[in-house]
Write a protein that holds these residues in place. Structure first.
Motif, mmCIF file in Angstrom:
data_model
loop_
_atom_site.group_PDB
_atom_site.id
_atom_site.type_symbol
_atom_site.label_atom_id
_atom_site.label_comp_id
_atom_site.label_asym_id
_atom_site.label_seq_id
_atom_site.Cartn_x
_atom_site.Cartn_y
_atom_site.Cartn_z
ATOM 1 N N THR A 196 129.576 37.125 35.262
ATOM 2 C CA THR A 196 130.698 38.037 35.024
ATOM 3 C C THR A 196 131.683 37.397 34.059
ATOM 4 O OG1 THR A 196 130.453 39.071 37.187
ATOM 5 C CG2 THR A 196 132.599 39.287 36.118
ATOM 6 N N GLU A 197 132.000 36.138 34.290
ATOM 7 C CA GLU A 197 132.917 35.415 33.391
ATOM 8 C C GLU A 197 132.360 35.337 31.976
ATOM 9 O OE1 GLU A 197 133.561 31.646 35.304
ATOM 10 O OE2 GLU A 197 134.518 32.595 37.035
ATOM 11 N N ALA A 198 131.041 35.266 31.853
ATOM 12 C CA ALA A 198 130.390 35.199 30.536
ATOM 13 C C ALA A 198 130.290 36.571 29.875
ATOM 14 C CB ALA A 198 128.997 34.586 30.668
ATOM 15 N N ILE A 240 130.534 42.900 38.652
ATOM 16 C CA ILE A 240 130.361 43.000 40.101
ATOM 17 C C ILE A 240 131.017 44.287 40.553
ATOM 18 C CG2 ILE A 240 131.015 41.943 42.307
ATOM 19 C CD1 ILE A 240 130.749 39.220 40.886
ATOM 20 N N THR A 241 130.324 45.023 41.418
ATOM 21 C CA THR A 241 130.840 46.306 41.880
ATOM 22 C C THR A 241 130.865 46.369 43.412
ATOM 23 O OG1 THR A 241 128.679 47.411 41.923
ATOM 24 C CG2 THR A 241 129.894 47.460 39.840
ATOM 25 N N GLN A 242 131.743 47.220 43.879
ATOM 26 C CA GLN A 242 131.774 47.613 45.286
ATOM 27 C C GLN A 242 132.065 49.096 45.307
ATOM 28 O OE1 GLN A 242 134.697 44.722 46.933
ATOM 29 N NE2 GLN A 242 133.017 44.106 48.265
ATOM 30 N N ARG A 283 132.351 50.888 41.944
ATOM 31 C CA ARG A 283 133.437 50.578 41.017
ATOM 32 C C ARG A 283 133.461 49.094 40.705
ATOM 33 N NH1 ARG A 283 136.740 54.056 44.607
ATOM 34 N NH2 ARG A 283 136.808 56.082 43.600
ATOM 35 N N ARG A 284 133.764 48.772 39.455
ATOM 36 C CA ARG A 284 133.877 47.375 39.060
ATOM 37 C C ARG A 284 135.047 46.728 39.790
ATOM 38 N NH1 ARG A 284 136.483 44.060 35.799
ATOM 39 N NH2 ARG A 284 137.918 45.611 34.999
ATOM 40 N N VAL A 285 134.826 45.514 40.264
ATOM 41 C CA VAL A 285 135.884 44.750 40.922
ATOM 42 C C VAL A 285 135.932 43.355 40.308
ATOM 43 C CG1 VAL A 285 135.773 45.996 43.125
ATOM 44 C CG2 VAL A 285 134.363 43.966 42.789
ATOM 45 N N GLU A 286 137.093 42.769 40.372
ATOM 46 C CA GLU A 286 137.228 41.380 39.936
ATOM 47 C C GLU A 286 136.521 40.503 40.961
ATOM 48 O OE1 GLU A 286 138.436 40.265 37.085
ATOM 49 O OE2 GLU A 286 138.700 42.362 36.550
ATOM 50 N N ARG A 329 127.480 44.487 44.597
ATOM 51 C CA ARG A 329 126.321 44.776 43.760
ATOM 52 C C ARG A 329 126.607 44.192 42.387
ATOM 53 N NH1 ARG A 329 121.924 46.549 46.304
ATOM 54 N NH2 ARG A 329 121.256 47.634 44.428
ATOM 55 N N VAL A 330 125.552 44.000 41.610
ATOM 56 C CA VAL A 330 125.685 43.440 40.265
ATOM 57 C C VAL A 330 124.976 44.390 39.302
ATOM 58 C CG1 VAL A 330 125.183 41.441 38.808
ATOM 59 C CG2 VAL A 330 125.613 41.114 41.254
ATOM 60 N N ARG A 331 125.630 44.656 38.160
ATOM 61 C CA ARG A 331 125.015 45.502 37.134
ATOM 62 C C ARG A 331 125.366 44.949 35.760
ATOM 63 N NH1 ARG A 331 128.920 50.700 38.044
ATOM 64 N NH2 ARG A 331 130.740 49.866 36.972
ATOM 65 N N ARG A 332 124.602 45.402 34.771
ATOM 66 C CA ARG A 332 124.905 45.038 33.392
ATOM 67 C C ARG A 332 126.269 45.630 33.021
ATOM 68 N NH1 ARG A 332 121.950 41.182 30.652
ATOM 69 N NH2 ARG A 332 119.783 41.390 31.205
ATOM 70 N N VAL A 333 126.955 44.979 32.118
ATOM 71 C CA VAL A 333 128.225 45.495 31.628
ATOM 72 C C VAL A 333 127.957 46.805 30.890
ATOM 73 C CG1 VAL A 333 130.143 45.068 30.046
ATOM 74 C CG2 VAL A 333 129.262 43.228 31.473
ATOM 75 N N ARG A 334 128.762 47.788 31.152
ATOM 76 C CA ARG A 334 128.609 49.107 30.508
ATOM 77 C C ARG A 334 129.447 49.186 29.262
ATOM 78 N NH1 ARG A 334 128.605 53.314 35.538
ATOM 79 N NH2 ARG A 334 126.770 52.481 36.524
#
Length: 90
Positions: free
Chosen positions: A61-63, A68-70, A73-76, A85-90
């Motif tokens: 995520t930092e890269a 990271i989502t919950q 929705r994306r969360v810090e 959950r983890v997904r590719r950056v949109r």
């Protein structure tokens, strides 16, 4: 973190990216998917890799490679509590 811990996180990062590459662009994975992919045994020893898998997801995520989502929705990463959950950056 020691060298073996670093290697483990790197393996988990690769597993996360490979798992996402094998799914639809909007699909997500659970950090446990990466833990299971990296774990060599056939018992539930993969559970010990859950925190390193979450750490790998935070590093990605930092890269800027994933988010990271919950609840969809994306969360810090530092604000996430509970299952993620983890997904590719949109």
């Amino acid at each position: 973190m020691d060298a073996s811990g670093d290697q483990q996180v790197l393996r988990l990062e690769r597993a996360i990216l490979e798992l996402l590459d094998g799914r639809a662009p909007t699909a997500t994975i659970c950090p446990s998917d990466a833990a299971r992919a990296v774990y060599d045994g056939d018992d539930d020893g993969w559970r010990a890799l859950m925190e390193p898998a979450r750490r790998a997801a935070r590093r990605l995520t930092e890269a800027g490679a994933v988010e990271i989502t919950q609840g969809g929705r994306r969360v810090e990463p530092d604000e996430a509590r509970g299952p993620v959950r983890v997904r590719r950056v949109r």
